[in-house]
Design a protein around this motif. Structure first.
Motif, mmCIF file in Angstrom:
data_model
loop_
_atom_site.group_PDB
_atom_site.id
_atom_site.type_symbol
_atom_site.label_atom_id
_atom_site.label_comp_id
_atom_site.label_asym_id
_atom_site.label_seq_id
_atom_site.Cartn_x
_atom_site.Cartn_y
_atom_site.Cartn_z
ATOM 1 N N THR A 279 0.826 -1.213 0.000
ATOM 2 C CA THR A 279 0.000 0.000 0.000
ATOM 3 C C THR A 279 0.858 1.260 0.000
ATOM 4 O O THR A 279 0.638 2.177 -0.804
ATOM 5 C CB THR A 279 -0.916 0.007 1.242
ATOM 6 N N LEU A 280 1.836 1.293 0.897
ATOM 7 C CA LEU A 280 2.702 2.472 0.992
ATOM 8 C C LEU A 280 3.532 2.643 -0.275
ATOM 9 O O LEU A 280 3.761 3.769 -0.732
ATOM 10 C CB LEU A 280 3.618 2.345 2.214
ATOM 11 N N GLU A 281 3.965 1.527 -0.836
ATOM 12 C CA GLU A 281 4.811 1.605 -2.029
ATOM 13 C C GLU A 281 3.993 2.073 -3.242
ATOM 14 O O GLU A 281 4.480 2.884 -4.041
ATOM 15 C CB GLU A 281 5.451 0.248 -2.316
ATOM 16 N N SER A 282 2.770 1.570 -3.354
ATOM 17 C CA SER A 282 1.949 1.948 -4.508
ATOM 18 C C SER A 282 1.613 3.439 -4.468
ATOM 19 O O SER A 282 1.356 4.048 -5.504
ATOM 20 C CB SER A 282 0.667 1.110 -4.527
ATOM 21 N N ARG A 283 1.616 4.012 -3.284
ATOM 22 C CA ARG A 283 1.372 5.452 -3.163
ATOM 23 C C ARG A 283 2.679 6.241 -3.250
ATOM 24 O O ARG A 283 2.693 7.459 -3.056
ATOM 25 C CB ARG A 283 0.663 5.763 -1.847
ATOM 26 N N GLU A 284 3.758 5.509 -3.477
ATOM 27 C CA GLU A 284 5.091 6.123 -3.608
ATOM 28 C C GLU A 284 5.482 6.925 -2.379
ATOM 29 O O GLU A 284 6.126 7.976 -2.472
ATOM 30 C CB GLU A 284 5.148 6.997 -4.877
ATOM 31 N N LEU A 285 5.096 6.406 -1.230
ATOM 32 C CA LEU A 285 5.523 7.004 0.034
ATOM 33 C C LEU A 285 6.810 6.343 0.515
ATOM 34 O O LEU A 285 7.580 6.931 1.266
ATOM 35 C CB LEU A 285 4.430 6.843 1.098
ATOM 36 N N ILE A 286 7.017 5.112 0.093
ATOM 37 C CA ILE A 286 8.260 4.395 0.406
ATOM 38 C C ILE A 286 8.699 3.649 -0.844
ATOM 39 O O ILE A 286 7.943 3.505 -1.790
ATOM 40 C CB ILE A 286 8.078 3.375 1.546
ATOM 41 N N ILE A 287 9.941 3.170 -0.814
ATOM 42 C CA ILE A 287 10.423 2.302 -1.894
ATOM 43 C C ILE A 287 11.120 1.089 -1.301
ATOM 44 O O ILE A 287 11.657 1.147 -0.186
ATOM 45 C CB ILE A 287 11.405 3.035 -2.835
ATOM 46 N N ARG A 288 11.042 -0.014 -2.065
ATOM 47 C CA ARG A 288 11.752 -1.236 -1.693
ATOM 48 C C ARG A 288 13.071 -1.249 -2.444
ATOM 49 O O ARG A 288 13.079 -1.400 -3.670
ATOM 50 C CB ARG A 288 10.929 -2.466 -2.067
ATOM 51 N N ASP A 289 14.169 -1.088 -1.724
ATOM 52 C CA ASP A 289 15.492 -1.185 -2.355
ATOM 53 C C ASP A 289 16.058 -2.565 -2.080
ATOM 54 O O ASP A 289 16.013 -3.047 -0.945
ATOM 55 C CB ASP A 289 16.438 -0.114 -1.767
ATOM 56 N N ARG A 290 16.621 -3.193 -3.128
ATOM 57 C CA ARG A 290 17.273 -4.473 -2.932
ATOM 58 C C ARG A 290 18.527 -4.291 -2.087
ATOM 59 O O ARG A 290 19.252 -3.297 -2.245
ATOM 60 C CB ARG A 290 17.649 -5.089 -4.272
ATOM 61 N N VAL A 291 18.764 -5.218 -1.180
ATOM 62 C CA VAL A 291 19.979 -5.186 -0.380
ATOM 63 C C VAL A 291 21.057 -5.970 -1.116
ATOM 64 O O VAL A 291 20.875 -7.155 -1.397
ATOM 65 C CB VAL A 291 19.729 -5.823 1.002
ATOM 66 N N PRO A 292 22.176 -5.297 -1.462
ATOM 67 C CA PRO A 292 23.211 -5.968 -2.265
ATOM 68 C C PRO A 292 23.797 -7.179 -1.541
ATOM 69 O O PRO A 292 24.076 -8.208 -2.159
ATOM 70 C CB PRO A 292 24.283 -4.886 -2.454
ATOM 71 N N THR A 293 23.951 -7.071 -0.237
ATOM 72 C CA THR A 293 24.609 -8.149 0.512
ATOM 73 C C THR A 293 23.671 -9.310 0.825
ATOM 74 O O THR A 293 24.118 -10.360 1.275
ATOM 75 C CB THR A 293 25.167 -7.604 1.837
ATOM 76 N N ASP A 294 22.374 -9.096 0.637
ATOM 77 C CA ASP A 294 21.415 -10.187 0.880
ATOM 78 C C ASP A 294 20.244 -10.017 -0.078
ATOM 79 O O ASP A 294 19.313 -9.271 0.201
ATOM 80 C CB ASP A 294 20.941 -10.172 2.338
#
Lengths: 165, 165
Positions: A92-107
């Motif tokens: 929900t938060l991501e679709s409203r562009e209030l947060i983003i999911r960043d991939r973690v390089p180390t995991d």
DNA sequence: TATTGTTATACTCTATAACTATA
DNA sequence: TATAGTTATAGAGTATAACAATA
């Protein structure tokens, strides 16, 4: 037409419409806690409505804003929410562009959650509104009373966390 | 394998598994209230499980036992539950023969709710169990502290009842 | 083998509209 | 017309099992 045929049923009917029919329940701490929580939650709901946030989405947003890079599993643990239920909140938060999911390089299994500028701004405004609403409900409580209550609630949480089901 | 790569994320991790990631939320009264309520409600759930009662069915049973002849609408108001939701709660208690729906002669639309002997006995046992469970969670709180908290919660409820949505 | 995020699912609680039978 | 109880329904919140990708 009032319903006062039986006086025993309306010992202290308040202007609020809340009736007290009981003694047993009044002796239970949890009953008072739940009723007051309901009142505060309802108020909070109205406070958050203009921002199109609910209790859970707001809490998640606050935690992400204050803890950049937080993982979903950490957030779920902090909020006492099961991981599967966390997903839809984040969605929900991501679709409203209030947060983003960043991939973690180390995991590469995990996501690092970060708030966008819009997310931080909305969070700030929402928090101000929430605090205003709370203050309206709590203005009768002295600072000492509030401190005592919060201390008590924290104690309960600590004891409860250590109690086996 | 601990997840302590980022020390900022675990300022005061308790033995209970409860983490504190935040400052904003800790400043909100409602947050503490909700968390403590969750703990108490979870404990209450376990306390009531042996009796096959849930929070709502237990509360309804208590109110009916203590207020013979109560109408469903009065019960719904006392519990802050919508009338439609009250029906299924009453159905559950009635199907287990813990209460009965008696027709009111003077108003054939309404039911007078009354507990059976089995209902009163179960209620008594359940209440003992609930109080024991509560005591385990609250034993760290002094009587003065409990009084203060209950007074505060009651105040909140009163103020909240008068606040318009 | 264990963990992260995910899907699917189910149960509880909550909330609203609309019906019936009475008043 | 208004009220008591009911039905149906939908939305949230919560909980568990099982899966794919990754560690």
């Amino acid at each position: 037409m009032t319903r006062a045929e039986d006086p025993k049923l309306e010992p202290n009917k308040a202007q609020s419409g809340v009736s007290q029919y009981n003694e047993t329940l009044d002796g239970l701490f949890g009953y008072h806690l739940k009723r007051a929580t309901n009142v505060l939650q309802l108020d909070l709901k109205h406070a958050l409505k203009p921002f199109d946030l609910r209790m859970l989405t707001y809490t998640a947003l606050v935690l992400i804003v204050d803890n950049p890079g937080l993982r979903q599993s950490q957030l779920a643990e902090a909020m006492d929410v099961e991981r599967p239920n966390m997903v839809v909140i984040i969605d929900t938060l991501e679709s409203r562009e209030l947060i983003i999911r960043d991939r973690v390089p180390t995991d590469r299994r995990a996501y690092a959650l970060n708030a966008t500028l819009a997310g931080r701004r909305l969070c700030e405004k929402a928090t101000m509104a929430v605090k205003q609403h709370e203050e309206r409900l709590l203005h009768q409580l002295s600072p000492e009373m509030r401190q005592t209550v919060i201390a008590a609630l924290t104690l309960i949480r600590k004891v409860g966390g250590g109690v086996a089901p």
